[in-house]
Write a protein that holds these residues in place. Structure first.
Motif, PDB file in Angstrom:
ATOM      1  N   PHE A  90       0.834  -1.204   0.000  1.00 57.96           N
ATOM      2  CA  PHE A  90       0.000   0.000   0.000  1.00 57.96           C
ATOM      3  C   PHE A  90       0.870   1.256   0.000  1.00 57.96           C
ATOM      4  N   ILE A  91       1.896   1.274   0.853  1.00 57.99           N
ATOM      5  CA  ILE A  91       2.795   2.424   0.924  1.00 57.99           C
ATOM      6  C   ILE A  91       3.557   2.599  -0.389  1.00 57.99           C
ATOM      7  N   ARG A  92       4.060   1.494  -0.946  1.00 59.04           N
ATOM      8  CA  ARG A  92       4.801   1.585  -2.210  1.00 59.04           C
ATOM      9  C   ARG A  92       3.919   2.165  -3.318  1.00 59.04           C
ATOM     10  N   ASN A  93       2.693   1.695  -3.387  1.00 61.17           N
ATOM     11  CA  ASN A  93       1.772   2.171  -4.418  1.00 61.17           C
ATOM     12  C   ASN A  93       1.422   3.648  -4.209  1.00 61.17           C
ATOM     13  N   LYS A  94       1.200   4.034  -2.969  1.00 62.53           N
ATOM     14  CA  LYS A  94       0.782   5.404  -2.656  1.00 62.53           C
ATOM     15  C   LYS A  94       1.889   6.416  -2.935  1.00 62.53           C
ATOM     16  N   TYR A  95       3.132   6.026  -2.650  1.00 66.58           N
ATOM     17  CA  TYR A  95       4.236   6.974  -2.758  1.00 66.58           C
ATOM     18  C   TYR A  95       5.250   6.617  -3.858  1.00 66.58           C
ATOM     19  N   SER A  96       4.853   5.724  -4.753  1.00 68.48           N
ATOM     20  CA  SER A  96       5.679   5.368  -5.921  1.00 68.48           C
ATOM     21  C   SER A  96       7.076   4.913  -5.512  1.00 68.48           C
ATOM     22  N   ILE A  97       7.135   4.039  -4.529  1.00 72.46           N
ATOM     23  CA  ILE A  97       8.391   3.437  -4.077  1.00 72.46           C
ATOM     24  C   ILE A  97       8.560   2.098  -4.804  1.00 72.46           C
ATOM     25  N   GLN A  98       9.714   1.859  -5.387  1.00 68.87           N
ATOM     26  CA  GLN A  98       9.918   0.680  -6.225  1.00 68.87           C
ATOM     27  C   GLN A  98      10.531  -0.506  -5.482  1.00 68.87           C
ATOM     28  N   GLU A  99      11.332  -0.235  -4.455  1.00 70.72           N
ATOM     29  CA  GLU A  99      12.132  -1.295  -3.837  1.00 70.72           C
ATOM     30  C   GLU A  99      11.374  -2.037  -2.729  1.00 70.72           C
ATOM     31  N   TYR A 100      11.774  -3.291  -2.552  1.00 72.82           N
ATOM     32  CA  TYR A 100      11.352  -4.045  -1.383  1.00 72.82           C
ATOM     33  C   TYR A 100      12.284  -3.681  -0.223  1.00 72.82           C
ATOM     34  N   ALA A 101      11.953  -4.165   0.975  1.00 71.02           N
ATOM     35  CA  ALA A 101      12.689  -3.687   2.151  1.00 71.02           C
ATOM     36  C   ALA A 101      13.000  -4.803   3.136  1.00 71.02           C
TER      37      ALA A 101
END
Length: 313
Positions: A77-88
């Motif tokens: 959800f966070i990746r989609n909302k803020y256009s973050i590409q990487e896993y963590a």
């Protein structure tokens, strides 16, 4: 350098119990809580280009299964909302028993929300909304002291904010740790069943709107008698709605502590509250702590003052 975020748990004095919108975690009623100093979660999030999935460590142990799935879904959800590409790589340590009715999900998702977005420098209201999507109660763990979660009607209006008041330095909460194991059913399961099937649910929601207006005034006045009594009544109303669908968290020790408190109330201001779990929390002031501890005897306890808001260590 990877930074670690600390978020403290909060215990609701006016409970969050029921969702109007399940997808957005919009509550059925507003709630009000006290953030606790002694219970917290520390979390770090390191995004890496070489990862093909998120990796989660809790208290030094790699986590899989349902616990990981919930975190991964939130990270997606966070990746989609803020256009973050990487896993963590996510590393989290809990200074609070998990799944025992001591608000571990509140501190966990509040800490994760901030740790996963540190580089974005989000303001507290935005963080509160983001934390809400992981766990409703996490919206309140962004702040210290007494906090109100405004119900709202959509994502932009449902968030928590601190209650503007003079510091109440002598208020304390005593957590009675009866059973630190996993609950017989999750908070979400109990809440959803209650809201769908309990004949008392509508009355619970209606009264909660009355309760929260009163409670905000009581905490601002530092009135431990009115704060404690209303918190106790609100908790009992919540559990009454749950009992009506043949579900409960009470254990014999739970009832024994409630009876001890009822006797103490004849002399001093001490009141109980309970969330979705068997553990009992007592609210009082420092001057009465010794008498209460004597009455509780060998019951395992943790005494906590009001705690701070979320911060980077």
């Amino acid at each position: 350098m990877v930074k670690t975020v600390r978020a403290h748990t909060n215990i609701a004095l006016i409970k969050y119990w029921g969702k109007e919108d399940d997808n957005l975690r919009i509550p059925s009623n507003p709630s009000l809580s006290l953030t606790l100093k002694e219970f917290y979660t520390d979390t770090s999030v390191e995004y890496r280009k070489d990862l093909t999935q998120d990796i989660l460590y809790l208290d030094g142990i790699e986590i899989t299964g349902h616990e990981k799935t919930r975190v991964v879904k939130y990270m997606d959800f966070i990746r989609n909302k803020y256009s973050i590409q990487e896993y963590a790589i996510i590393k989290s340590t809990n200074n609070v028993p998990m799944a025992a009715g001591l608000a571990s999900s509140a501190s966990a998702f509040a800490a994760l929300a901030k740790a996963a977005t540190l580089h974005l420098e989000l303001d507290d209201i935005t963080l509160s909304k983001l934390a809400r999507m992981g766990s409703g109660s996490a919206s309140r763990s962004i702040y210290g002291g007494f906090v109100k979660w405004n119900k709202g009607h959509d994502d932009s209006t449902s968030y928590a904010s601190p209650i503007e008041m003079e510091p109440w330095d002598d208020v304390i909460m005593i957590a009675c740790l009866i059973n630190e194991g996993i609950k017989p059913f999750s908070s979400t399961e109990a809440m959803d069943t209650t809201s769908q099937k309990s004949v008392y649910f509508d009355a619970w929601v209606k009264q909660s709107f009355v309760d929260i207006d009163k409670m905000e005034g009581y905490v601002k006045a530092h009135n431990i008698y009115d704060v404690g009594l209303l918190a106790q009544e609100n908790a009992l109303r919540m559990h009454a709605s749950l009992l009506a669908v043949n579900m409960w968290y009470f254990e014999p020790e739970t009832i024994r502590i409630m009876n001890i408190v009822r006797e103490l109330q004849k002399e001093i201001p001490v009141y109980f509250t309970m969330d979705a779990g068997p553990n009992v929390k007592l609210i009082t002031t420092k001057e009465h702590q010794e008498k209460i501890m004597d009455a509780l005897g060998d019951i395992q306890t943790v005494v906590s003052a009001s705690g701070p808001g979320i911060h980077v260590l």
